[in-house]
Structure formats: C-alpha cells, structure tokens
Design an enzyme around this catalytic site. Sequence first.
Site, PDB file in Angstrom:
ATOM      1  N   ASP A 405      38.391  55.100   7.432  1.00 32.52           N
ATOM      2  CA  ASP A 405      39.669  54.467   7.758  1.00 32.52           C
ATOM      3  C   ASP A 405      40.857  55.363   7.408  1.00 32.52           C
ATOM      4  OD1 ASP A 405      41.213  51.989   8.434  1.00 32.52           O
ATOM      5  OD2 ASP A 405      41.843  52.194   6.343  1.00 32.52           O
ATOM      6  N   GLU A 458      38.913  57.495  12.002  1.00 26.77           N
ATOM      7  CA  GLU A 458      40.076  56.852  12.599  1.00 26.77           C
ATOM      8  C   GLU A 458      41.265  57.754  12.259  1.00 26.77           C
ATOM      9  OE1 GLU A 458      43.114  53.103  12.401  1.00 26.77           O
ATOM     10  OE2 GLU A 458      42.080  53.864  10.646  1.00 26.77           O
TER      11      GLU A 458
END
EC number: 2.4.1.18
Length: 727
Positions: A405, A458
């Site tokens: 993330d 990401e």
Amino acid sequence: MSGFPGHEVITALVSGRYADPFSILGMHLTSEGLEIRALLPDASAVTLIESKTGRKITELNCEDDRGFFSVLLSRRKKPFRYQFAVTWHEHTYIIEDPYRFGPLLQDIDSWLLAEGTHLRPYERLGAHPDVLDGVEGMRFAVWAPNAQRVSVVGQFNFWDGRRHPMRQRRENGIWELFLPAVTIGQLYKYEIIDCNGETRLKADPYAFEAQMRPETASVTRGIPAIADGDPARNAANGRHQPISIYEVHLGSWRRHVENNYWLSYGELAQQLVDYVKYMGFTHLELLPINEHPFDGSWGYQPLGIYAPTRRFGTPEDFRLFIDAAHQAGINVLLDWVPGHFPGDEFGLAKFDGTSLYEYADPREGLHQDWNTLIYNYGRNEVRNYLAGNALFWLERYGIDGLRVDAVASMIYRDYSRPAGQWVPNHYGGNENLEAIAFLRYTNHTVGTQRDGAITVAEESTSFSGVTAPPDSGGLGFHYKWNMGWMNDTLRYMQLDPVHRKYHHHQMTFSMVYAYSENFVLPLSHDEVVHGKQSILNRMPGDVWQKFANLRAYYGFMWGHPGKKLLFMGNEFAQWKEWNHDVSLDWHLLDDTDSMHSGVQRLVRDLNQCYRQHSPLYDLDYRYDGFEWLVADDAENSVFAFLRRDSHGNEMIVVSNFTPVPRLGYRIGIPTPGRWREVLNTDSQYYNGSNMGNSGELHSEQVPSHHREHSLLLTVPPLATIFLAREA
C-alpha cells in the site's frame, strides 16, 4: 556476606527500577559458597528444592519484607538445578526460577538482528513456547535499547512489573526472559520504564495474536508452521497467466442478517471462497487483516502486523481460510502496509521513550494526511521488523503475494507536503533513499526465499522501474497498479457520450506507456468511497444506459493489456458507495432477471472468457501482444484492437461508447479468416438490447485501415464485443 546487594539495590529491584536483575537474582557462586536470591512479592515463606531429587534443602531468609529472599549454601560450590516452594496467602506452589536460566539469544542471531539482515526475526523476537533445561515455558524478547527497565507482565504474574524484569543484551538493545509454566493463550504485554523514567505498557510488536479490540494485550501463541509451496499456485502468479483479482474487505463482504455481525474465518472459508470460485476469479485479495485498533481504517493503520485480526477468529482459523482458498484453486494476496502506523499509546509510538520505530522529526515521521507515523527505514532493526513480516505471511500462512500500500508515500520525502515541511535526502533530493533501499531489500528477500510469491505496488506516480529487478536499479515489484489507466478511463466513462469524442485520448493514452511496467488494471475500494459514488452511479444516462456503460467498460477492461482487479460489489453493480460497517447489498441479486444479476453474469463470463483465451493475457507485457485496429475514430467513440498470444492465436476487442448502434462498421484486420463472437456485453443474457453478429463473421478482401482484409461488423450501442479467430 560476599556480594550481597545493599538496601538501595534491593529497593530499586523491588520498585521495578533495577535494569540488571540477573546480576542479583538467581544462583550466584561467591567466595563463601552458593547464594540463591529471589524477589517474590507478597510471599510469606520460600523453600529451596533440589530439582533432581525433589528434596527440600533449606528455607530462604526474608531479607526485606517487600519480598526479597536469599540463602547462602556455604558447603556447596557447584551450581545445581533447583525450584522454589513458595507460600502465598497460606497456599504453597512449586515454581521454577526464571533467573536460573542463561542468555537466550545466540550470537549469530544477535549479530543479524543488529545488522538488519535476519531473514526471520520473528523466530527470535516476540513470545515463543520453548523447553529449556527440561522446563516448559515461554521465552520473550523485545527490542527497546533506550529503556531503563523492561518486564514481562500478564495473567501469569498479576500484571506486576516488579515480578519478572528482563535481561538486557547491551550489545543490541534486546531484552529477554524465559518464563517457566507460561502457556499458549495467555495475555501479556511489556511494561517499560522508558528513557525518561515514565512507565509504558506496550503490546508485543512481534505478537502472533492479539486481543479483540478495544482490548490491546498480546496473546501467547506458537509460531505457525511453514506452509508448503505449490507449483500450480506459483505458476498462477506468472506474467503469462490470467490474473483476475477479487478485492475484499472481510468485515463487510457479507454479514449476518440478524445482528449485522461479521462472518467468521470459517464461514468465509465456505461462503466467500465458493463465491470467488463461482465467479471465476483467479485471485482473492484481502484488505489488511493485520491487527488494527480502528475499524474505520479498514486495516490500513495496523499495529499488530504479525497477528491476523481477532475480529473473525483465531490465527488457526485464518490459516484454514487460506487453505480453503488454495484447495479451491484460488491464490490469495494480502494488502500489506509498511508505509505508516497509528500512534496509539499501546503500540510502537515512542516505544522506549524515543522515536524508536518512527522518524523523530515530524517532517519525516508524521503523515499529515492520515495523522499516522512513518517507519524509520534507515534503522536496521526497523527494516528487519518489516521485511521479516513480509516473509512471515508468505512462509507461515501460505499467502501467495503482497500488495504493498501507498508506495508513493514511502519513496518521496515531499509526499503531500508543502515546501518547507519536508527534509531533503543527503543529496538534496526528494526521494527517500532509505525507503527505496528497504523496498528493494524486501522484494529481493521475497524473491529468493519464497518461490512463486509476488509483490504488487500501489504506486501512483511515474517513478521509473517499479517492476524492474533491484539489481537493475528497479524496486523489484512483480506488478504495479495502473492508476493512470484507472483515472483516465473513469473520467472518460463519466462523460455523457455526446462529449466523449473530445476526450478520446483518455482511452488510448495508457498504451503509450503500457509496457513501461507490468501493470494491473485496478477498480479498487478507493474508487467507491469518500463521496466518489459507486462505479455504476458514475456512469451517465438513464438506468439502462448506466448499466450498459458499465458492461461496456468492463468488457474494455478485460480486453485491455494488464491483469485485472475488481473490488467487491462492483461485480454486481452495487448502487451505493461501499460502507465498511454493513454488508454489500446482496438483495439486489434476489431477482435473477435484474440488471444487477446481468452484470454479475457478465463479470463471471468475462473471467471465464479471459481464462480460456490466451491472447487476452499471454503477452500482456510484450509489444507484439497488442495491435490497434481502430484508435482514431473519435467521432463515433469506437475503439478496436487485437490481442495475440505467443502461438499466433488472436482476439479482437471492439468497444462502442455511444448509444448509437454502428451497423456495417468495417475494420481492417491483419489476418483473414473466420471469426467467432465469443462475448457481447449487449447480450440479452446480460440485460442488453441483444444486437450482435449472429455468432460468426468471415473476413473480406476489402482494404480498410491500411490493411488488405477487413471485417464488416455490427457494433451494439454502449457495448464491447470479443471476436476470436477460428483455426
């Protein structure tokens, strides 16, 4: 009495402020014989017992009525195993003395932990069941180099920090202690007197289980067994394989109707796994399941990164859930958050009174957007803590890959910071060199230690080489989310069709950079929250047009190069934004003839078509796997491209993003022959208008689009069709 501690030392020990308890407590060889000392608050009597024979040797003297006992065995010079018979409140208990055991950490482990290169720090730090000198118990170890004293506290010692102060390993700042008779399933924390003399109660950073929130204690638990790898699962992660990911928040995918309570890991192992298999997804991606204090963070603010959240069951239950997915042929990816952590008092923040895990300067160590703390990636022990955690989930739970993330927030020092509120690196630039080195190290570790496992970034910027190998200057991820594709295409799809011809490039621009990284096309949870509306509700037009737009968009997505990711609820076109506090709107599927059921059937068929036709995935990351057939028909908002596999098989994808049917639409093709319409998003089966090409087409030797052969098509309104070339 030689070496006997003075009153000041005993007072410091009794008050829990003596940093070296092993120098006082336990058995010590003195010039006058063996001396045994013990701190046993509230005890009224203590008897020394020889473990080998069970014989009572002598009573210990109460040297201080606050619980300090000792005895000198002047006639014995050789150390021996012993126990205490301790009387508390008229009840006598036989106990082992934790202070008779030697150091726990081996020199090689100590070196690697300090160097930050220990591949599996979780095997040495934290709480582990063990047998020392024939005695069963639990060994504890925690890194707190600036603490004045650290004790293990828990159910087994009345949460009293005086009873079990730990040994400090000054060479690396680790505190350790073996506690006999502590068993699996008991609550514990570390009581730390920090560098400022303040007492802090901290959960174990390496705990394998934690209490159910809002409680915050760690739970003693054995380390999970190593999960066997599987060649088929390894192969399913490959770049030449179909990867269609179903992204799920376990707490809100489905809930119990009667009380809105979560499904358990066991229930999810049946219901969710069966559903993912039925829908044809190849991979299941879980929003973070690491223990976290706040439901509203969706797991993205974790504090117990080695513990599966207790919300849905035990670690064993979670392991069975993963096993169930694997048995169904589904690979499991886990969202992993090494970018930040919340500042809750019981967690990592100011762990020993200093900024131990986080950067001390708030210009480096505070995420202003999320009010969370940023790991100090330049610190060896922090890098070890995080990289070891990545390997932990892959090895110990059989997770097939990690989606990392907020990578951009890690690699840029000025991420979401105005001028003057960030600290440049030592070259004066804005890159966080320590974070970049950490990501390279972690990806290298995963690649060398766990065959077939993948990492997915990401990363929302144009940082170069995200999926390039670390030894080539890249970050070493296997895949990267294509945020540019997602933003461009969603902006295009939100436009009224009459205006789309002016924004044609938003659907074609992604092919300019499609081969710069190994991309995943994501329609993730981030696109259906915070007022953005659901994907369906972002489509223009009346109800029929909204659904038709969405079906056409999904067809374009599944045809486009790149692996696929769809967040839960999108597969049946939920009207509402995602709400983590309630279940998805499954009632929308009660009517099998509804528009929602039609979208669900389409997504299922897209997955099946995708998996069955290798041109749609085999050469995702090679130029020769894609060819534009019609890229410039902005006036009609039509796109056509060809997908090809390594054996020469071909698939044509044609999209019409206006509500006007394109009858007799001719496209030039490189290969003549017979073509079969294998999927049409306008099919009546999906609640479309049922326009199409009657199943089969034959090319004509009519030049078009600079090619000698062409196909004459009916392109339905707001639809995407797939045409496979027949042998």
